[in-house]
Design a protein around this motif. Structure first.
Motif, PDB file in Angstrom:
ATOM      1  N   SER A  66      -1.287   2.078  -3.476  1.00 49.25           N
ATOM      2  CA  SER A  66      -1.209   3.038  -4.653  1.00 49.25           C
ATOM      3  C   SER A  66      -1.629   4.786  -4.242  1.00 49.25           C
ATOM      4  O   SER A  66      -1.337   5.482  -4.861  1.00 49.25           O
ATOM      5  N   ILE A  67      -2.295   4.495  -2.889  1.00 50.72           N
ATOM      6  CA  ILE A  67      -2.641   5.905  -2.386  1.00 50.72           C
ATOM      7  C   ILE A  67      -1.243   6.469  -1.882  1.00 50.72           C
ATOM      8  O   ILE A  67      -1.172   7.370  -2.195  1.00 50.72           O
ATOM      9  N   VAL A  68       0.017   5.796  -1.304  1.00 50.93           N
ATOM     10  CA  VAL A  68       0.773   5.777  -1.134  1.00 50.93           C
ATOM     11  C   VAL A  68       2.072   6.434  -2.301  1.00 50.93           C
ATOM     12  O   VAL A  68       2.213   6.935  -1.842  1.00 50.93           O
ATOM     13  N   LEU A  71      -4.388  13.849   3.229  1.00 55.31           N
ATOM     14  CA  LEU A  71      -2.486  13.529   4.139  1.00 55.31           C
ATOM     15  C   LEU A  71      -3.258  12.554   4.769  1.00 55.31           C
ATOM     16  O   LEU A  71      -2.767  10.833   5.567  1.00 55.31           O
ATOM     17  N   ALA A  72      -3.739  12.862   5.677  1.00 55.21           N
ATOM     18  CA  ALA A  72      -4.888  11.443   6.780  1.00 55.21           C
ATOM     19  C   ALA A  72      -5.447  10.362   5.995  1.00 55.21           C
ATOM     20  O   ALA A  72      -4.672   8.523   6.046  1.00 55.21           O
ATOM     21  N   ILE A  73      -6.005   9.855   5.093  1.00 59.47           N
ATOM     22  CA  ILE A  73      -5.523   9.486   3.652  1.00 59.47           C
ATOM     23  C   ILE A  73      -4.806   8.070   3.591  1.00 59.47           C
ATOM     24  O   ILE A  73      -4.038   7.081   3.604  1.00 59.47           O
ATOM     25  N   VAL A  74      -4.048   9.209   3.156  1.00 59.93           N
ATOM     26  CA  VAL A  74      -1.887   8.485   2.466  1.00 59.93           C
ATOM     27  C   VAL A  74      -1.496   8.099   4.342  1.00 59.93           C
ATOM     28  O   VAL A  74      -1.021   6.661   4.421  1.00 59.93           O
ATOM     29  N   SER A  75      -2.007   8.304   4.960  1.00 61.44           N
ATOM     30  CA  SER A  75      -1.011   8.237   6.747  1.00 61.44           C
ATOM     31  C   SER A  75      -2.079   7.117   7.419  1.00 61.44           C
ATOM     32  O   SER A  75      -0.815   6.001   6.595  1.00 61.44           O
ATOM     33  N   ALA A  76      -3.230   6.345   7.014  1.00 62.28           N
ATOM     34  CA  ALA A  76      -3.665   5.077   7.084  1.00 62.28           C
ATOM     35  C   ALA A  76      -3.369   4.331   6.508  1.00 62.28           C
ATOM     36  O   ALA A  76      -3.125   2.977   6.476  1.00 62.28           O
ATOM     37  N   ALA A  77      -3.373   4.605   4.936  1.00 59.11           N
ATOM     38  CA  ALA A  77      -2.990   3.304   3.960  1.00 59.11           C
ATOM     39  C   ALA A  77      -1.040   2.978   4.141  1.00 59.11           C
ATOM     40  O   ALA A  77      -1.030   1.806   4.454  1.00 59.11           O
ATOM     41  N   ALA A 104       0.469   2.811   7.358  1.00 62.37           N
ATOM     42  CA  ALA A 104       0.163   2.724   8.518  1.00 62.37           C
ATOM     43  C   ALA A 104      -0.289   1.348   7.958  1.00 62.37           C
ATOM     44  O   ALA A 104       0.023   0.283   8.822  1.00 62.37           O
ATOM     45  N   TRP A 105      -1.874   1.046   7.133  1.00 57.14           N
ATOM     46  CA  TRP A 105      -2.318  -0.372   7.476  1.00 57.14           C
ATOM     47  C   TRP A 105      -0.762  -1.117   6.294  1.00 57.14           C
ATOM     48  O   TRP A 105      -1.358  -2.340   7.057  1.00 57.14           O
ATOM     49  N   LEU A 106      -0.208  -0.452   5.648  1.00 59.28           N
ATOM     50  CA  LEU A 106       0.501  -1.013   5.090  1.00 59.28           C
ATOM     51  C   LEU A 106       1.757  -2.177   5.710  1.00 59.28           C
ATOM     52  O   LEU A 106       1.934  -3.179   5.951  1.00 59.28           O
ATOM     53  N   ALA A 107       2.462  -1.136   6.706  1.00 57.85           N
ATOM     54  CA  ALA A 107       3.413  -1.305   7.980  1.00 57.85           C
ATOM     55  C   ALA A 107       2.742  -2.313   8.820  1.00 57.85           C
ATOM     56  O   ALA A 107       3.037  -4.023   8.971  1.00 57.85           O
ATOM     57  N   TRP A 108       1.707  -2.604   9.111  1.00 57.13           N
ATOM     58  CA  TRP A 108       0.654  -3.128  10.424  1.00 57.13           C
ATOM     59  C   TRP A 108       1.072  -4.533   9.453  1.00 57.13           C
ATOM     60  O   TRP A 108       1.001  -5.969  10.020  1.00 57.13           O
ATOM     61  N   ARG A 109       0.502  -4.632   8.250  1.00 58.99           N
ATOM     62  CA  ARG A 109       0.045  -5.923   7.299  1.00 58.99           C
ATOM     63  C   ARG A 109       1.382  -6.602   7.504  1.00 58.99           C
ATOM     64  O   ARG A 109       2.068  -7.725   7.643  1.00 58.99           O
ATOM     65  N   ALA A 110       2.505  -6.175   6.482  1.00 55.91           N
ATOM     66  CA  ALA A 110       3.709  -6.501   6.848  1.00 55.91           C
ATOM     67  C   ALA A 110       4.637  -7.341   8.152  1.00 55.91           C
ATOM     68  O   ALA A 110       4.882  -8.775   7.827  1.00 55.91           O
ATOM     69  N   VAL A 111       4.258  -6.626   9.301  1.00 59.66           N
ATOM     70  CA  VAL A 111       4.621  -7.049  10.568  1.00 59.66           C
ATOM     71  C   VAL A 111       3.485  -8.561  10.983  1.00 59.66           C
ATOM     72  O   VAL A 111       4.233  -9.200  11.497  1.00 59.66           O
ATOM     73  N   ARG A 112       2.756  -8.125  10.692  1.00 59.60           N
ATOM     74  CA  ARG A 112       1.397  -9.677  11.221  1.00 59.60           C
ATOM     75  C   ARG A 112       1.876 -10.719  10.397  1.00 59.60           C
ATOM     76  O   ARG A 112       2.086 -11.774  10.705  1.00 59.60           O
TER      77      ARG A 112
END
Lengths: 712, 42
Positions: free
Chosen positions: A544-546, B9-15, B17-25
């Motif tokens: 949702s944030i993205v 923007l920092a919150i968006v970047s963190a979200a 990055a987390w989604l990308a990390w989760r997909a790789v894991r």
């Protein structure tokens, strides 16, 4: 520590480790829940995807007990992954170093004879054993009387009658676990003909040299006679195959059949035990289960009862959930206003209100629906009705070229396709298994529920049809039936083309009807709700944030003379999400969708319910007020002023979701279960392509036919 | 750029990055455990 050392006792600081094993349908999981309550941890056994559930409880005096629920097994001999894991854990050969101090064997008192096969094998492993004689009440109702003291004497281990669904016998059972840990482990209770014992002796000695204690070595020697494949947990013993062949030859030489020795000897002993301990009421007495089955399994009445139950379930999902849904919605609105109030107007406030609260909130309101659906599934499973549904469907399944066993994975697909596809492991025939894997995702899973519910609640009126059933419930039922009928038709097609083969008959055991245990029901519904909430708080929150960022940036210079809502719309159309949406719009236009639905469909590849949160975010960003998503969808208009969403478009969209494979997890599990590597990719590719084609074609047909018939 | 935009923007970047990390894991873990699924916990 391995099986060489004999039974182990817990030290003062460690908990008593108890492994629970039992045949399927013995109430093993209910007993596990009754023992451990909510203190459970779900994982996987190392290297495989068989679920590993561990729980714990404390005795009143503070002593701790750790309980491991082993997969349901009919014996320790068969070759399924489940049964192999059970044996490896019991022999501490699974590499997890969780050697049980006591094994709790759950036995169905109504089917004692068959259940004692596994129990007697476990009793020979050199570990203390307790037997829970579960469903003791059902046995009594069926006219079966079991002499428990005599049974204890015959088997040589503590036996505790239990009714796990009502929590009866749980306290004596807990005490018996500690008593058994102090007792010497049981041993084999039957003798073999001397010539067989003599033929087996070299093999037993060989296994002992390989590190097994006397008891397990004897049990393994006998068991191995009937096993044809390599045994991973015995792979460290050199020359085992040669010794085994020698033992088989020796047995043949004295006129016996090695493959049959174990089952004949064991069932012979079990027969004696049954004679000594079990009395049955005269045959011909009709039980309550028989009377219910006369209706539920009737050729005509059975399918009608099935349909009525399904209609009740889907109607309840709507009617019962509504007040709870309103309450959750109110709380989310209140919380959103509370969090946003101190923030200044700007991007951060928009992120919180339009991204987080509009996105996650729009999915969270479906929590009551999930809880109600899983409560019903739990009741149907625990009451014994699901097995009847499988039996009813067997005729249909055979007609489409599938084994009756395929219906259980397909039923699991109503919850989620991932465990459904994994449950196809019980199907032996590879062609039948592949055909089942290919169609399981057509069964409407619970992730589609928020999509159906949003669209039905928004566009389908609650017109009463029958007593207790309105048009909304009937539409939902129709979506589930559409998926099921499509699954059967596609399976038939696969069985006639790519996956041809003979159909084999099914043997299905119908468990007696029983009242569902409220505690077990609560545990399963609670776990589903927790998973749903975890999902909303992690993946859906992040997405949702993205999506908010994609709908907000890049910023564009909007015409300040336009009304505020039009300014928002202009910004949204020029955002990254708007650009992408407009690019794919030609592909979804024939289905009657605008770019916003197109984007939401693409986003829902991550997970189907993301469709709802994406719509929430898009309309959160583009709207002036904080009306609920449903109102915004009803009010949305196209450039020409016509409504953007009509009931026809909504039905077409639901049909699209019935058929489309919008789930990364399902694709991944199909790749692995269909053989992995190139083969797995091939089948996953076929599955994805045919489902997408079916979804697009059916949605197009729905909209085109609807328009031709004069619907908007 | 305003402070709240930077924070957003920092919150968006963190979200992201987390989604990308989760997909790789998840992709790496697919052989051992199978993918995590929303509805069943697998």
């Amino acid at each position: 520590m391995t099986a060489t050392a004999g039974p182990e006792r817990p030290t003062a600081t460690e908990p008593l480790r108890v492994a629970i094993i039992g045949n399927p349908n013995t109430g093993k999981t209910t007993l596990f829940n009754a023992l451990t309550g909510l203190r459970q941890r779900v994982g996987n056994f190392a290297g495989v995807t068989v679920e590993r559930v561990e729980g714990a409880f404390r005795m009143p005096d503070g002593r701790r007990v750790a309980v491991l629920d082993l997969p349901g097994s009919y014996s320790l001999s068969a070759g399924s992954p489940d049964e192999r894991i059970a044996l490896e854990v019991l022999l501490d050969r699974d590499g997890q170093h969780w050697r049980p101090h006591v094994v709790l064997v759950v036995v169905d008192a109504c089917h004692l004879e068959r259940n004692l096969f596994l129990a007697s094998q476990v009793c020979e492993l050199g570990l203390p054993v307790v037997i829970a004689l579960n469903q003791f009440d059902m046995a009594a109702e069926q006219g079966i009387t079991i002499d428990v003291p005599e049974l204890i004497h015959a088997i040589g281990v503590p036996v505790v009658p239990t009714v796990a669904s009502r929590g009866e016998g749980i306290e004596p059972l807990k005490k018996a676990l500690f008593t058994a840990a102090e007792l010497p482990p049981p041993a084999r209770r039957f003798t073999l003909p001397p010539e067989i014992e003599a033929s087996l002796a070299p093999l037993v000695t060989h296994l002992e040299r390989g590190g097994l204690a006397r008891g397990p070595a004897e049990m393994e020697a006998l068991r191995l006679l009937g096993v044809r494949r390599g045994e991973k947990h015995l792979a460290h013993i050199p020359d085992l195959a040669r010794e085994l062949d020698a033992a088989r030859d020796a047995i043949r030489a004295v006129g016996h059949t090695p493959e049959r020795e174990e089952s004949e000897a064991r069932y012979g002993w079990i027969g004696e035990v049954m004679q000594r301990t079990v009395r049955r009421r005269a045959a011909g007495t009709e039980t309550t289960s028989d009377r219910v089955d006369a209706v539920v399994l009737h050729r005509l009445g059975g399918p009608l009862v099935f349909l009525a139950i399904m209609a009740l379930v889907f109607q309840a999902v709507f009617s019962w959930a509504a007040p709870m849904q309103d309450a959750i919605e109110a709380v989310i609105h209140w919380l959103g206003a509370l969090v946003a109030a101190p923030l200044p107007e700007g991007d951060l406030k928009s992120l919180v209100v339009d991204g987080v609260f509009a996105g996650v909130g729009s999915v969270l309101v479906f929590l009551p629906q999930i809880a109600i659906l899983f409560a019903f599934i739990g009741v149907l499973e625990q009451s014994g009705y699901m097995a009847r549904a499988a039996f009813l469907m067997d005729r249909v399944m055979r007609r489409v070229g599938l084994h009756g066993k395929s219906f259980i994975p397909m039923l699991s697909g109503y919850a989620c396709a991932v465990p459904g596809i994994m449950a196809t492991r019980t199907i032996d025939d590879q062609q039948e298994r592949l055909a089942t894997i290919m169609v399981v995702p057509l069964m409407s899973c619970s992730a589609r529920l928020p999509v159906y519910t949003l669209l039905i609640a928004t566009f389908v009126p609650a017109l009463p049809l029958l007593p207790g059933l309105d048009l909304q419930g009937a539409t939902m039922l129709a979506m589930y039936l559409l998926g099921t009928v499509a699954a059967l038709a596609v399976a038939a097609l696969f069985r006639k083309t790519l996956l041809r083969g003979p159909v084999r008959p099914m043997l299905l055991e119908l468990p007696a009807y029983r009242w569902p245990s409220p505690q077990s029901l609560w545990v399963s519904v609670w776990q589903r709700c927790l998973l749903f909430l975890r999902r909303a708080g992690t993946v859906i929150l992040a997405l949702s944030i993205v999506l908010w960022a994609l709908a907000t940036y890049p910023k564009t210079a909007v015409d300040p003379s336009l009304p505020v809502e039009a300014q928002h719309e202009q910004q949204l159309a020029h955002s990254a999400l708007g650009g992408f949406g407009h690019a794919i719009e030609p592909a979804v236009r024939p289905l009657g969708y605008d770019w916003k639905i197109g984007v939401s469909i693409v986003a829902s590849f991550a997970a189907r319910e993301v469709f709802v949160s994406t719509m929430g975010t898009i309309y959160g960003v583009g709207a002036e007020d904080d009306a609920a998503l449903q109102d915004r969808l009803r009010r949305e208009t196209r450039a020409d002023g016509a409504p953007a969403y009509t009931p026809l478009v909504a039905v077409g969209l639901m049909v699209f979701y019935v058929f489309a494979l919008m789930c990364m997890s399902t694709i991944a599990v199909t790749i692995r279960e269909a053989g992995g590597g190139r083969l797995g990719w091939k089948w996953a590719g076929i599955q994805f392509a045919y489902m997408l084609a079916l979804a697009y074609g059916a949605a197009w047909l729905t909209v085109t036919a609807g328009r031709a018939l004069g619907f908007a | 750029m305003r402070a709240d935009t930077i924070l957003a923007l920092a919150i968006v970047s963190a979200a992201a990055a987390w989604l990308a990390w989760r997909a790789v894991r998840q992709w790496r873990a697919r052989k051992d455990r199978g993918p995590d699924c929303a509805n069943c916990g697998h």
